[in-house]
Design an enzyme around this catalytic site. Structure first.
Site, PDB file in Angstrom:
ATOM      1  N   GLU A 229       0.801  -1.225   0.000  1.00 19.57           N
ATOM      2  CA  GLU A 229       0.000   0.000   0.000  1.00 19.57           C
ATOM      3  C   GLU A 229       0.840   1.286   0.000  1.00 19.57           C
ATOM      4  O   GLU A 229       0.456   2.262  -0.637  1.00 19.57           O
ATOM      5  CB  GLU A 229      -0.940   0.021   1.222  1.00 19.57           C
ATOM      6  CG  GLU A 229      -2.026  -1.049   1.205  1.00 19.57           C
ATOM      7  CD  GLU A 229      -3.108  -0.782   0.177  1.00 19.57           C
ATOM      8  OE1 GLU A 229      -3.128   0.319  -0.392  1.00 19.57           O
ATOM      9  OE2 GLU A 229      -3.929  -1.692  -0.064  1.00 19.57           O
TER      10      GLU A 229
ATOM     11  N   SER B 125     -41.868 -27.428 -19.436  1.00 19.52           N
ATOM     12  CA  SER B 125     -42.822 -26.911 -20.421  1.00 19.52           C
ATOM     13  C   SER B 125     -43.010 -25.398 -20.373  1.00 19.52           C
ATOM     14  O   SER B 125     -43.634 -24.826 -21.280  1.00 19.52           O
ATOM     15  CB  SER B 125     -44.175 -27.595 -20.237  1.00 19.52           C
ATOM     16  OG  SER B 125     -44.074 -28.975 -20.554  1.00 19.52           O
TER      17      SER B 125
END
Length: 684
Positions: A95, A366
């Site tokens: 960092e 279906s």
């Protein structure tokens, strides 16, 4: 002449001297002003910490229904001497390597980042120091403005003036967000590994040091591959800074880490599955930082209708209360606007946080057939009067190299039937005949335009819904049918503001896309209404719905579906087991009652509406036996709708002896439900 030259030279020297004096005066004034500004910063108090403000989820009525911050958020402060040196080294390496050498701003790093970003023509590298990140997290909102940047610089300078470096580092490690409600390294160590920050190993430290860059993207709970890649980057950074050797880095990377089971949130919010879905949208689609969402005080305005949501939850709970392991999903969308009105991702959020609305491993059975029939109608390859024989059939396809032999449920075959009868009875033989007539590729192409993004296989069994899809996709696709062939992409988030009311995001207006012609969508809608009439697979719940409704049931050995719509709502319901357990007969019939009870309750304050009939639709009476235009002599007559130009033109000549004359539509030879009669009156 010489005198004039000397005069010009002297004037030039005097001008330069005057300019130099002016520059010195300006520099002196700037130095004094800068010194005064620094003195002001040193004497001024820092503002109160800008954290611990819950972001909230709001319904479409503006009701606060959930918060995004964990109600069991964890934050425990520790001193540097109680934090693993590995974690400190890893954090600094990845960092802010110059943390102890700069005074809050890494100008070399900034210059390097600018060069890299210019070279890549994109923002691929940042240069914020730990002090800047701390100032941002403690004191500022996350709006991207120049004024915020200036404030960030001021607060960074104040932190550096008022605190020692170790104090800043300690504050940073106790404040930074590590995801999943954990703030600070002590809470993170306990949550991920069940140990204190002081006990973290090199491998564990490298893993955790990589998380704050993207608490969602680099979370080992959510994205292990991303987390391991980030861990590798952190370890390499530690090698470059001389804290560890390459051998130590390799050993740490290869070490198998033992994570603690992810701690569940305390369940107190309404619509928890919807909240989690919105969280994903805000972070992964809209690009908001998770830390900002957790404690940035945002207001997320959504499309959720709480009355519809409560109706959905009640319908699911009541229908499945005696089936402890059975799961369900319900997603309901306003097809006209794309607004998600209700979302239930499971039966019990405490038991399972998995959102079944977006599960793509479920065969729709279906319920997929209407997409295929819409393709047949819109292509003019078939009409509602097209007939096939329902009987055991061996189909040949792929240039007769392959065969397929589907069966009807219960081995029930109806003989010669038309499309309406096939849809109502969910006949599989008719469906496969249809897809072979239309072409599977054409069906897939239409499915894509209607909102099906899951893979679909171009095989005859596609007609029977063998390609898995999610309930979300099915509700989206059926919304196209309801909305006269127009698709409006589903939306959940309307607007995001910060705690001061500033708009950070507003959903763009989405123009409807005409996917199929309105006439084709209406003809299919008219056919799908028969599912809820006598002989239809949804007839057993028709008494629960006192308004025009269309839809389709679907059942496989492991999945039960009901997908249907009114003019106001397109809703998909799925019921099944997470472990793929087979459904019993009673369990396979649970989806339709959930759909019916939800639809009627959600729309109880909305007057019933018939589906609007667009231009290009014609209605004629047919003789059911021949499929030709019915005459006065035909003993049976039924009203059918067609896309204009596709209706039969030949009159039935099977009955009577005179020249046949078609029955005009004004005659109504049969009596049906009140809304069917109303619909026919409207059409006439």
């Amino acid at each position: 002449m010489h005198r004039l030259v000397r005069s010009n030279r002297q004037g030039s020297r005097r001008g330069k001297l005057l300019l130099l004096k002016l520059l010195l005066v300006c520099a002196l004034i700037a130095t004094v002003a800068f010194g005064a500004f620094l003195y002001y910063l040193h004497q001024s108090d820092l503002p109160l910490a800008y954290s611990d403000r819950n972001s909230q989820l709001l319904s479409r009525e503006g009701e606060a229904i959930a918060v995004f911050s964990s109600t069991d958020r964890s934050r425990s402060k520790v001193t540097l001497d109680h934090i693993s040196p590995y974690l400190i080294q890893a954090t600094l390496a990845v960092e802010d390597r110059q943390f102890y050498d700069h005074f809050g701003f890494d100008f070399k790093g900034m210059a390097r980042a600018i060069l890299v970003n210019l070279r890549e023509m994109n923002k691929v590298q940042g240069a914020s120091t730990l002090s800047q990140q701390l100032a941002r997290n403690l004191y500022l909102s996350h709006e991207r403005t120049w004024s915020r940047k200036i404030k960030e610089a001021m607060y960074t300078a104040q932190l550096e003036m008022k605190l020692e470096k170790d104090q800043i580092l300690q504050m940073y490690l106790n404040e930074i967000y590590y995801g999943h409600g954990a703030y600070g390294i002590e809470a993170a160590a306990q949550m991920y590994f069940g140990k204190t920050a002081e006990q973290l190993s090199l491998a564990e430290s490298a893993m955790l040091a990589g998380v704050p860059k993207g608490p969602t993207y680099y979370s080992p709970f959510n994205q292990m591959k991303n987390a391991k890649d980030r861990q590798r980057l952190v370890l390499n950074a530690m090698v470059e800074t001389g804290h560890i050797t390459e051998q130590q880095a390799e050993q740490a990377y290869d070490e198998i880490l033992h994570f603690k089971s992810q701690k569940l949130r305390t369940i107190g919010d309404k619509a928890p599955y919807f909240r989690d879905y919105v969280r994903n949208v805000v972070i992964n689609e809209l690009g908001f930082d998770e830390g900002l969402l957790e404690h940035g005080g945002l207001n997320i305005y959504t499309t959720l209708d709480m009355e519809a949501q409560e109706a959905a939850e009640l319908a699911v709970t009541n229908e499945l209360k005696e089936s402890p392991e059975l799961e369900a999903a319900l997603i309901s969308i306003d097809p006209r606007s794309g607004h998600i009105k209700a979302l239930v991702g499971g039966v019990n959020y405490k038991r399972s946080q998995y959102n079944h609305v977006f599960a793509t491993a479920r065969q729709p059975g279906s319920t997929f057939k209407p997409i295929m029939y819409l393709s047949a109608l819109s292509s003019r390859k078939m009409t509602s009067a097209s007939k096939f024989t329902s009987q055991p059939t061996l189909f040949h396809y792929d240039n007769n190299r392959k065969t397929y032999s589907p069966k009807n449920f219960g081995d029930k075959y109806l003989g010669e039937i038309d499309m309406r009868q096939a849809i109502a009875a969910s006949d599989n033989i008719y469906a496969v005949n249809t897809i072979l007539t239309v072409g599977a590729d054409q069906v897939i192409e239409l499915g894509r335009r209607m909102g099906i993004s899951s893979p679909m296989s171009a095989v005859p069994s596609l007609a029977l819904g063998t390609s898995p899809v999610s309930p979300f996709e099915m509700a989206t696709a059926f919304g196209v049918i309801s909305n006269q062939g127009k698709q409006v992409k589903p939306i959940a988030v309307l607007k995001i503001t910060d705690d001061e009311g500033r708009v950070l995001y507003e959903a763009p207006s989405s123009a409807p896309e005409q996917v199929v012609e309105p006439a084709a969508a209406y003809v299919l809608t008219h056919l799908l209404e028969s599912v809820f009439e006598a002989g239809g697979t949804g007839n057993r719940v028709s008494a629960d719905i006192k308004r025009p409704v269309a839809g389709k049931t679907g059942t496989t050995s492991t999945d039960a579906w009901m997908v249907g719509f009114t003019p106001e709502l397109s809703t998909a319901v799925w019921v099944g087991y997470d472990k793929g357990k087979m459904l019993g007969t009673a369990e396979s019939r649970k989806a339709a009652p959930i759909f019916a009870k939800y639809t009627e309750k959600a729309l109880e304050k909305v007057p019933p509406k018939i589906f609007p009939i667009p231009d290009g639709v014609v209605s004629v009476y047919l003789d059911p036996a021949t499929g030709k235009l019915a005459t006065e002599d035909c003993p049976d007559k039924k009203l059918e709708v067609f896309i204009e130009g596709t209706e039969p033109t030949e009159a039935c000549d099977e009955h009577g002896h005179q020249e046949p004359e078609p029955v005009p539509v004004e005659n109504k030879p049969e009596t049906r439900s009140w809304w069917s009669d109303l619909k026919r009156w409207w059409m006439d």
